[in-house]
Motif scaffolding. Structure first.
Motif, PDB file in Angstrom:
ATOM      1  N   GLY A 173      -5.047  -0.760   2.560  1.00  0.00           N
ATOM      2  CA  GLY A 173      -4.030  -1.150   1.584  1.00  0.00           C
ATOM      3  C   GLY A 173      -3.184  -2.197   2.281  1.00  0.00           C
ATOM      4  O   GLY A 173      -2.896  -2.073   3.479  1.00  0.00           O
ATOM      5  N   VAL A 174      -2.818  -3.269   1.563  1.00  0.00           N
ATOM      6  CA  VAL A 174      -2.082  -4.352   2.224  1.00  0.00           C
ATOM      7  C   VAL A 174      -0.800  -4.688   1.475  1.00  0.00           C
ATOM      8  O   VAL A 174      -0.672  -4.412   0.280  1.00  0.00           O
ATOM      9  N   ALA A 175       0.129  -5.310   2.209  1.00  0.00           N
ATOM     10  CA  ALA A 175       1.373  -5.757   1.592  1.00  0.00           C
ATOM     11  C   ALA A 175       1.057  -6.934   0.684  1.00  0.00           C
ATOM     12  O   ALA A 175       0.164  -7.724   1.002  1.00  0.00           O
ATOM     13  N   PRO A 176       1.772  -7.064  -0.440  1.00  0.00           N
ATOM     14  CA  PRO A 176       1.510  -8.221  -1.300  1.00  0.00           C
ATOM     15  C   PRO A 176       1.753  -9.521  -0.534  1.00  0.00           C
ATOM     16  O   PRO A 176       2.624  -9.584   0.329  1.00  0.00           O
ATOM     17  N   LEU A 177       0.934 -10.524  -0.834  1.00  0.00           N
ATOM     18  CA  LEU A 177       1.063 -11.800  -0.121  1.00  0.00           C
ATOM     19  C   LEU A 177       2.359 -12.492  -0.502  1.00  0.00           C
ATOM     20  O   LEU A 177       2.775 -12.441  -1.645  1.00  0.00           O
ATOM     21  N   GLN A 178       3.006 -13.104   0.486  1.00  0.00           N
ATOM     22  CA  GLN A 178       4.171 -13.945   0.197  1.00  0.00           C
ATOM     23  C   GLN A 178       3.617 -15.242  -0.376  1.00  0.00           C
ATOM     24  O   GLN A 178       2.885 -15.938   0.306  1.00  0.00           O
ATOM     25  N   SER A 179       3.974 -15.559  -1.619  1.00  0.00           N
ATOM     26  CA  SER A 179       3.431 -16.781  -2.200  1.00  0.00           C
ATOM     27  C   SER A 179       4.023 -18.010  -1.515  1.00  0.00           C
ATOM     28  O   SER A 179       5.228 -18.126  -1.337  1.00  0.00           O
ATOM     29  N   SER A 180       3.135 -18.906  -1.090  1.00  0.00           N
ATOM     30  CA  SER A 180       3.606 -20.125  -0.423  1.00  0.00           C
ATOM     31  C   SER A 180       3.789 -21.238  -1.442  1.00  0.00           C
ATOM     32  O   SER A 180       4.187 -22.339  -1.090  1.00  0.00           O
ATOM     33  N   GLY A 181       3.466 -20.942  -2.724  1.00  0.00           N
ATOM     34  CA  GLY A 181       3.568 -21.981  -3.745  1.00  0.00           C
ATOM     35  C   GLY A 181       2.339 -22.869  -3.774  1.00  0.00           C
ATOM     36  O   GLY A 181       2.088 -23.572  -4.727  1.00  0.00           O
ATOM     37  N   LYS A 182       1.546 -22.786  -2.699  1.00  0.00           N
ATOM     38  CA  LYS A 182       0.334 -23.615  -2.640  1.00  0.00           C
ATOM     39  C   LYS A 182      -0.842 -22.821  -3.207  1.00  0.00           C
ATOM     40  O   LYS A 182      -0.793 -21.587  -3.218  1.00  0.00           O
ATOM     41  N   PRO A 183      -1.907 -23.506  -3.651  1.00  0.00           N
ATOM     42  CA  PRO A 183      -3.072 -22.738  -4.103  1.00  0.00           C
ATOM     43  C   PRO A 183      -3.653 -21.947  -2.940  1.00  0.00           C
ATOM     44  O   PRO A 183      -3.508 -22.372  -1.781  1.00  0.00           O
ATOM     45  N   ASP A 198      -1.844   0.676   4.759  1.00  0.00           N
ATOM     46  CA  ASP A 198      -2.526   1.969   4.741  1.00  0.00           C
ATOM     47  C   ASP A 198      -4.011   1.764   5.046  1.00  0.00           C
ATOM     48  O   ASP A 198      -4.535   0.662   4.840  1.00  0.00           O
ATOM     49  N   LEU A 199      -4.651   2.813   5.553  1.00  0.00           N
ATOM     50  CA  LEU A 199      -6.103   2.747   5.777  1.00  0.00           C
ATOM     51  C   LEU A 199      -6.699   4.066   5.300  1.00  0.00           C
ATOM     52  O   LEU A 199      -6.184   5.138   5.643  1.00  0.00           O
ATOM     53  N   VAL A 200      -7.770   3.989   4.524  1.00  0.00           N
ATOM     54  CA  VAL A 200      -8.395   5.210   4.022  1.00  0.00           C
ATOM     55  C   VAL A 200      -9.892   5.131   4.285  1.00  0.00           C
ATOM     56  O   VAL A 200     -10.533   4.117   4.003  1.00  0.00           O
ATOM     57  N   GLU A 201     -10.452   6.205   4.845  1.00  0.00           N
ATOM     58  CA  GLU A 201     -11.887   6.236   5.158  1.00  0.00           C
ATOM     59  C   GLU A 201     -12.667   6.679   3.924  1.00  0.00           C
ATOM     60  O   GLU A 201     -12.380   7.713   3.335  1.00  0.00           O
ATOM     61  N   LYS A 202     -13.601   5.857   3.492  1.00  0.00           N
ATOM     62  CA  LYS A 202     -14.526   6.160   2.395  1.00  0.00           C
ATOM     63  C   LYS A 202     -13.850   6.754   1.146  1.00  0.00           C
ATOM     64  O   LYS A 202     -14.221   7.857   0.703  1.00  0.00           O
ATOM     65  N   PRO A 203     -12.886   6.066   0.556  1.00  0.00           N
ATOM     66  CA  PRO A 203     -12.212   6.628  -0.633  1.00  0.00           C
ATOM     67  C   PRO A 203     -13.052   6.507  -1.910  1.00  0.00           C
ATOM     68  O   PRO A 203     -13.921   5.631  -2.007  1.00  0.00           O
ATOM     69  N   GLU A 204     -12.807   7.386  -2.862  1.00  0.00           N
ATOM     70  CA  GLU A 204     -13.360   7.225  -4.215  1.00  0.00           C
ATOM     71  C   GLU A 204     -12.756   5.930  -4.774  1.00  0.00           C
ATOM     72  O   GLU A 204     -11.609   5.608  -4.444  1.00  0.00           O
ATOM     73  N   PRO A 205     -13.494   5.210  -5.625  1.00  0.00           N
ATOM     74  CA  PRO A 205     -12.936   3.959  -6.166  1.00  0.00           C
ATOM     75  C   PRO A 205     -11.546   4.156  -6.781  1.00  0.00           C
ATOM     76  O   PRO A 205     -10.661   3.311  -6.613  1.00  0.00           O
ATOM     77  N   SER A 206     -11.334   5.299  -7.435  1.00  0.00           N
ATOM     78  CA  SER A 206     -10.043   5.525  -8.097  1.00  0.00           C
ATOM     79  C   SER A 206      -8.914   5.730  -7.071  1.00  0.00           C
ATOM     80  O   SER A 206      -7.741   5.560  -7.394  1.00  0.00           O
ATOM     81  N   GLU A 207      -9.272   6.114  -5.856  1.00  0.00           N
ATOM     82  CA  GLU A 207      -8.234   6.362  -4.844  1.00  0.00           C
ATOM     83  C   GLU A 207      -8.125   5.249  -3.797  1.00  0.00           C
ATOM     84  O   GLU A 207      -7.278   5.313  -2.893  1.00  0.00           O
ATOM     85  N   ALA A 208      -8.974   4.224  -3.934  1.00  0.00           N
ATOM     86  CA  ALA A 208      -8.962   3.145  -2.924  1.00  0.00           C
ATOM     87  C   ALA A 208      -7.692   2.300  -3.082  1.00  0.00           C
ATOM     88  O   ALA A 208      -7.340   1.914  -4.192  1.00  0.00           O
ATOM     89  N   PRO A 209      -7.022   2.010  -1.966  1.00  0.00           N
ATOM     90  CA  PRO A 209      -5.781   1.233  -2.063  1.00  0.00           C
ATOM     91  C   PRO A 209      -5.999  -0.251  -2.368  1.00  0.00           C
ATOM     92  O   PRO A 209      -5.051  -0.960  -2.682  1.00  0.00           O
ATOM     93  N   SER A 210      -7.251  -0.722  -2.241  1.00  0.00           N
ATOM     94  CA  SER A 210      -7.556  -2.135  -2.566  1.00  0.00           C
ATOM     95  C   SER A 210      -9.085  -2.276  -2.588  1.00  0.00           C
ATOM     96  O   SER A 210      -9.804  -1.283  -2.478  1.00  0.00           O
ATOM     97  N   ASP A 211      -9.531  -3.525  -2.712  1.00  0.00           N
ATOM     98  CA  ASP A 211     -10.980  -3.757  -2.608  1.00  0.00           C
ATOM     99  C   ASP A 211     -11.304  -4.432  -1.271  1.00  0.00           C
ATOM    100  O   ASP A 211     -12.344  -5.070  -1.125  1.00  0.00           O
ATOM    101  N   LEU A 212     -10.406  -4.285  -0.288  1.00  0.00           N
ATOM    102  CA  LEU A 212     -10.643  -4.898   1.030  1.00  0.00           C
ATOM    103  C   LEU A 212     -11.267  -3.871   1.982  1.00  0.00           C
ATOM    104  O   LEU A 212     -10.594  -2.936   2.436  1.00  0.00           O
ATOM    105  N   ALA A 213     -12.556  -4.062   2.254  1.00  0.00           N
ATOM    106  CA  ALA A 213     -13.291  -3.095   3.081  1.00  0.00           C
ATOM    107  C   ALA A 213     -13.285  -3.531   4.541  1.00  0.00           C
ATOM    108  O   ALA A 213     -13.396  -4.721   4.852  1.00  0.00           O
ATOM    109  N   ILE A 214     -13.163  -2.537   5.423  1.00  0.00           N
ATOM    110  CA  ILE A 214     -13.199  -2.803   6.867  1.00  0.00           C
ATOM    111  C   ILE A 214     -14.646  -3.044   7.281  1.00  0.00           C
ATOM    112  O   ILE A 214     -15.535  -2.250   6.957  1.00  0.00           O
ATOM    113  N   ILE A 215     -14.877  -4.133   8.004  1.00  0.00           N
ATOM    114  CA  ILE A 215     -16.240  -4.383   8.494  1.00  0.00           C
ATOM    115  C   ILE A 215     -16.231  -4.292  10.030  1.00  0.00           C
ATOM    116  O   ILE A 215     -15.191  -4.055  10.623  1.00  0.00           O
ATOM    117  N   GLY A 216     -17.372  -4.526  10.634  1.00  0.00           N
ATOM    118  CA  GLY A 216     -17.509  -4.180  12.051  1.00  0.00           C
ATOM    119  C   GLY A 216     -16.990  -5.167  13.082  1.00  0.00           C
ATOM    120  O   GLY A 216     -17.649  -5.448  14.078  1.00  0.00           O
TER     121      GLY A 216
END
Ligand code: UTP
Length: 299
Positions: A173-183, A198-216
């Motif tokens: 789970g991540v903090a919302p991005l500070q908009s820089s006004g740029k694209p 926040d970090l959650v190991e293998k959450p159900e889609p309904s409980e996932a804090p975002s769609d950002l998955a940890i990779i290796g």
């Protein structure tokens, strides 16, 4: 401090590739003709790592042999005038300084990282998983090192995934991005760095804090060791790195970084096959003929 050391956990059982992994390490399965772990170690070397620490276990001796001098093989290749193969064999043995530590039981990725504590010491270090092979202009670990230089905290590489697949990954789970006004700068750009909440190991889609998955790919501060030591095993008896990172987050800032590049998940059979086909198609010595062969298959 510069990142000088990289830990490669390679003590898992590789159950998804049984029976191939009954008597040989998963990390030594070749993509075309190079073992998976060599791709990842080459990435670390290209990123400037000086010492590689491989966490091994029972039945993993082939990894040690692969990165060692093969005296008899070298002599035979020399006698037979096979200079190209000889150069490659010698190059592998001289790639980088490699140390090994045994994880006596496969008690999870977090436990594997903890096994490397004495060899890492009190300095920030990288962790690379051999399952993820990443192709990119700038080596993925080098990208993480640049983010580390800026933020001086643990950095986790992440990738946006389809929400239905969160159960296969650790998710941040991540903090919302500070908009820089740029694209948005897009993949690999400035807006690709997020503060982890926040970090959650293998959450159900309904409980996932975002769609950002940890990779290796990770850069971790040595503070992780203390946290892993007090991380309880999960219901399968494994100490998960994600859970150790969640404890670390209570003490230190952690950033997530959407790396630039293409990731091949070679830890499952389909991903392994896809990578094998793509890598073979790109080979100068094989690509053309292999492409012709694939075309004439009645798919
Ligand atoms: P994986 O779960 O992908 O690998 O762990 P695995 O357990 O070998 O494979 P499967 O799931 O049974 O098919 C990610 C990485 O962490 C290492 C593995 O070797 C792999 O590189 N690992 C995992 C350890 O070193 N020790 C462990 O106890 C568990």
């Amino acid at each position: 401090m510069r990142i000088r050391k990289a830990v490669f956990p390679a003590a898992g059982l590789g159950t998804r590739f049984l029976p191939a992994t009954k008597a040989q390490p998963k990390e030594m399965l070749p993509l075309v003709d190079k073992p998976a772990i060599q791709y990842v170690i080459e990435e670390a070397v290209a990123s400037g790592v000086e010492t590689v620490i491989i966490v091994t276990g029972r039945g993993k001796n082939a990894i040690e042999d692969h990165f060692d001098v093969a005296f008899e093989l070298e002599r035979t290749l020399e006698e037979r005038g096979k200079t190209e193969a000889l150069d490659e064999i010698r190059r592998i043995a001289n790639l980088v300084r490699v140390c090994y530590v045994r994880q006596k039981e496969p008690l999870g990725l977090g436990h594997a990282v903890l096994s490397a504590r004495d060899l890492v010491g009190d300095e920030p270090f990288a962790v690379l998983l051999g399952d993820d092979i990443i192709e990119s202009k700038v080596p993925c670990l080098k990208q993480l090192m640049s983010i580390y230089d800026e933020h001086r905290c643990s950095i986790i590489a992440v990738e946006r995934i389809d929400r239905t697949r969160t159960k296969d990954y650790g998710v941040v789970g991540v903090a919302p991005l500070q908009s820089s006004g740029k694209p948005p700068a897009g993949q690999g750009g400035r807006e690709s760095v997020h503060e982890v909440r926040d970090l959650v190991e293998k959450p159900e889609p309904s409980e996932a804090p975002s769609d950002l998955a940890i990779i290796g790919r990770y850069i971790l501060t040595s503070g992780i060791f203390e946290q892993l030591e007090s991380t309880a095993p999960d219901k399968w008896g494994e100490i998960q790195l994600t859970n150790g990172l969640r404890s670390l987050l209570r003490k230190e800032k952690i950033m997530a970084y959407e790396f630039e590049g293409k990731r091949y998940d070679t830890g499952n059979k389909l991903g392994f096959l896809k990578a094998t086909v793509e890598f073979a198609l790109r080979r100068e010595d094989l690509g053309e003929e292999f492409r012709r062969y694939l075309r004439c298959l009645a798919l």
